[in-house]
Design a protein around this motif. Sequence first.
Motif, mmCIF file in Angstrom:
data_model
loop_
_atom_site.group_PDB
_atom_site.id
_atom_site.type_symbol
_atom_site.label_atom_id
_atom_site.label_comp_id
_atom_site.label_asym_id
_atom_site.label_seq_id
_atom_site.Cartn_x
_atom_site.Cartn_y
_atom_site.Cartn_z
ATOM 1 N N LEU A 1 0.843 -1.193 0.000
ATOM 2 C CA LEU A 1 0.000 0.000 0.000
ATOM 3 C C LEU A 1 0.876 1.241 0.000
ATOM 4 N N CYS A 2 0.290 2.371 -0.342
ATOM 5 C CA CYS A 2 1.024 3.642 -0.299
ATOM 6 C C CYS A 2 0.935 4.241 1.108
ATOM 7 N N ALA A 3 1.512 3.551 2.070
ATOM 8 C CA ALA A 3 1.547 4.055 3.446
ATOM 9 C C ALA A 3 2.519 5.226 3.513
ATOM 10 N N ASN A 4 2.181 6.237 4.282
ATOM 11 C CA ASN A 4 2.962 7.470 4.327
ATOM 12 C C ASN A 4 4.434 7.231 4.631
ATOM 13 N N MET A 5 4.723 6.453 5.669
ATOM 14 C CA MET A 5 6.104 6.239 6.071
ATOM 15 C C MET A 5 6.885 5.439 5.030
ATOM 16 N N SER A 6 6.223 4.486 4.386
ATOM 17 C CA SER A 6 6.882 3.671 3.353
ATOM 18 C C SER A 6 7.243 4.514 2.136
ATOM 19 N N VAL A 7 6.369 5.456 1.781
ATOM 20 C CA VAL A 7 6.610 6.308 0.606
ATOM 21 C C VAL A 7 7.644 7.375 0.919
ATOM 22 N N SER A 8 7.458 8.102 2.022
ATOM 23 C CA SER A 8 8.375 9.212 2.350
ATOM 24 C C SER A 8 9.798 8.728 2.616
ATOM 25 N N ARG A 9 9.956 7.457 2.975
ATOM 26 C CA ARG A 9 11.270 6.863 3.207
ATOM 27 C C ARG A 9 12.134 6.893 1.932
ATOM 28 N N LEU A 10 11.494 6.964 0.762
ATOM 29 C CA LEU A 10 12.212 6.962 -0.514
ATOM 30 C C LEU A 10 12.779 8.337 -0.860
ATOM 31 N N SER A 11 12.380 9.345 -0.108
ATOM 32 C CA SER A 11 12.784 10.712 -0.423
ATOM 33 C C SER A 11 14.211 11.009 0.033
ATOM 34 N N CYS A 12 14.827 11.973 -0.663
ATOM 35 C CA CYS A 12 16.162 12.456 -0.267
ATOM 36 C C CYS A 12 16.047 13.603 0.737
ATOM 37 N N ASP A 13 14.842 14.123 0.913
ATOM 38 C CA ASP A 13 14.634 15.262 1.814
ATOM 39 C C ASP A 13 14.472 14.809 3.263
#
Length: 315
Positions: free
Chosen positions: A182-194
């Motif tokens: 699923l597009c869980a917030n923590m799983s997605v934001s973990r991919l960010s460089c920010d």
Amino acid sequence: MTAHQNGTVSSEVSDFLLNCFARSPSWKFWLSLPLSLLFLLAMGANSVLLITIRLEASLHEPLYYLLSLLSLLDIIVCLTVIPKVLAVFWFDLKSIGFYACFLQMYIMNCFLSMESCTFMVMAYDRYVAICHPLRYPSIITDQFVVKAAVFILARNGILTVPIPILSSRLHYCRTNVIENCLCANMSVSRLSCDDVTINRLYQFVVGWTLLGSDLILIFVSYTFILRAVLRLKEEGAVAKALSTCGSHFILILFFSTILLVFVLTLVVKKKVSPDVPVLLNILHHVIFSALNPIVYGVRTQEIKQGIQRLLKKVW
């Protein structure tokens, strides 16, 4: 973004890949059938409940309107989550569009807190019914239900909007592979460089504020209900009073227990497989949605009779 075979990205992200149960690939095979059956059960049972309440004049009461809202929320959440999970399981369709991912994220966060808020309003309904029975018709009116529905939609709809917005504004430069179904917030934001501190902090504060306040108010309502019930002197009055709250209490207990287990697995994530919280998150969406109409249908005589009349008309 250009999505390469290895999942690395070269520029802006246009889609994500859901890498579902990468550490436990056999789970997909074993889960696909029970998950699809639970999905069909949830959709069918909630649809029957909604139709029954709509067609049966005897069920046109505030409590059943709130129950209809709960069923509607269950249907939307199921349609948002489960078909995509099954598409990954059956056809390996891992890709999900950038905006579709954040829409799914919003619906999951928003509707979870809406369900919690609906339970809180239903707990208040039961509190008034048992502790102030003579005032119940004047307090719990159709107008009260409309105001409660507006409050549920506005509070949770507005406060959860920043979660997907904050995540969508991040710069994704490492990979587009989400280690989740699923597009869980923590799983997605973990991919960010920010820096994602604000994202994590906002979800934590809003999540615990919304769900925490609802659960506290539910607990307070049931404390007053239990105190009032224990004061009843008439024979069978205690059993009758508790039976009116039984279905609601069972669902709240199940809802809270699944959430608690999910949180505990995240806290002790070093000791359990990362796939376990993902599994619990999926099951929470579908099992609860299937359980809600069944518990009320079995335990509530008016709904049971309404469903029987509806089935007789159909056949």
